[in-house]
Scaffold this active site. Sequence first.
Site, PDB file in Angstrom:
ATOM      1  N   ARG A 112       0.820  -1.215   0.000  1.00  0.00           N
ATOM      2  CA  ARG A 112       0.000   0.000   0.000  1.00  0.00           C
ATOM      3  C   ARG A 112       0.856   1.269   0.000  1.00  0.00           C
ATOM      4  O   ARG A 112       0.679   2.165  -0.828  1.00  0.00           O
ATOM      5  CB  ARG A 112      -0.930  -0.015   1.211  1.00  0.00           C
ATOM      6  CG  ARG A 112      -2.041   1.010   1.171  1.00  0.00           C
ATOM      7  CD  ARG A 112      -2.913   0.857   2.393  1.00  0.00           C
ATOM      8  NE  ARG A 112      -3.135  -0.537   2.705  1.00  0.00           N
ATOM      9  CZ  ARG A 112      -4.045  -1.304   2.122  1.00  0.00           C
ATOM     10  NH1 ARG A 112      -4.830  -0.774   1.221  1.00  0.00           N
ATOM     11  NH2 ARG A 112      -4.186  -2.573   2.447  1.00  0.00           N
ATOM     12  N   THR A 113       1.796   1.355   0.926  1.00  0.00           N
ATOM     13  CA  THR A 113       2.609   2.570   1.020  1.00  0.00           C
ATOM     14  C   THR A 113       3.476   2.741  -0.224  1.00  0.00           C
ATOM     15  O   THR A 113       3.608   3.848  -0.751  1.00  0.00           O
ATOM     16  CB  THR A 113       3.497   2.513   2.280  1.00  0.00           C
ATOM     17  OG1 THR A 113       2.662   2.385   3.432  1.00  0.00           O
ATOM     18  CG2 THR A 113       4.342   3.768   2.415  1.00  0.00           C
ATOM     19  N   HIS A 131       6.440   6.485  11.083  1.00  0.00           N
ATOM     20  CA  HIS A 131       5.819   6.349   9.758  1.00  0.00           C
ATOM     21  C   HIS A 131       5.219   7.715   9.423  1.00  0.00           C
ATOM     22  O   HIS A 131       4.000   7.886   9.411  1.00  0.00           O
ATOM     23  CB  HIS A 131       4.747   5.263   9.785  1.00  0.00           C
ATOM     24  CG  HIS A 131       4.285   4.821   8.435  1.00  0.00           C
ATOM     25  ND1 HIS A 131       4.614   5.473   7.264  1.00  0.00           N
ATOM     26  CD2 HIS A 131       3.505   3.769   8.062  1.00  0.00           C
ATOM     27  CE1 HIS A 131       4.051   4.852   6.255  1.00  0.00           C
ATOM     28  NE2 HIS A 131       3.380   3.806   6.715  1.00  0.00           N
TER      29      HIS A 131
END
Length: 329
Positions: free
Chosen positions: A54-55, A132
Amino acid sequence: MLKGRHLIEPGDLTLAELDDLFCLAEKIIAEPQNWSEVCRGKILATLFFEPSTRTRLSFEAAMLRLGGSTLGFAEPNASSAAKGESLADTIRTVSSYADVIAMRNPKEGAALLASRFSEVPVINAGDGGHHHPTQTLTDLLTIRQIKGKVQGLTIGLCGDLKFGRTVHSLAKAMSRYPGNRFVLISPPELEIPDYIISRVFKPAGVSFTRTRRLEEAMGDLDILYMTRVQKERFFNEQDYVRLKDSYILDAEKMRLARPDLTVLHPLPRVNEISTEVDSDPRAAYFPQVKYGMYIRMALIARLLGVAGAEPEPLKQPKAGQSVKGGRRK
């Protein structure tokens, strides 16, 4: 203002710089076509020493939508790290090829180390259980878009508060804004680390309470931030199996919540949010994904100092504004 800098943790950005990024993201959301060529000729390197579809895709989509290009790898075995190359040498090499680097590494402190050897901006895309920052930017932009503010809110953090780096970063970030309070919902084994309490909440005068039962907190919350129990952080699988389903948000629990609750989740989810909640208008975790791409577009544009990304005066969006295709408009 941010050109040429690294982003290792959310605290690297002042509140004014955060506001500037949010304003730029909102301009991109409003007129994405105006930003489709600003990074033409620029290259983003995505160095993912730990899986994160996803990231990584969010970063790559952001750069491609700015007109730039991407290169990189999605796991360490696809890089020279498998041959024993040091992180410093990998970064020295890649910074000769790329204009900006987004890196995820399972080792805490790896992003800071990389920044010391890079000739181009390094964006920390997650280092172990540490930071993050772009997920935090995503969370803040989502809250700002839906609530119209990032202050004076009651935020419930639920699930794995011990290993969840997104929780740690969001707690730090929201503590910088006045009037926010937290409800910490977790089993004893997964409580938020003491340093968040002693070094973040208490110095900032942030109010917080703890509870084991999600049902008790539901009616008080403006934001419910659900997290998965992170299997990859456990040394003992039996402990993971015992704790993994500690909290499952379902339609019955949602009936206890306020009509203006916003449910967030950094994703991927496992079993902590029932799919029956997906159709609830208060569920915002999929629009949250889209906001993540837009805030990464703004961040890349700022770090590269590309044309057309000049700072704008600070402003706040109207409550209820949302991205196209999002939950509210």
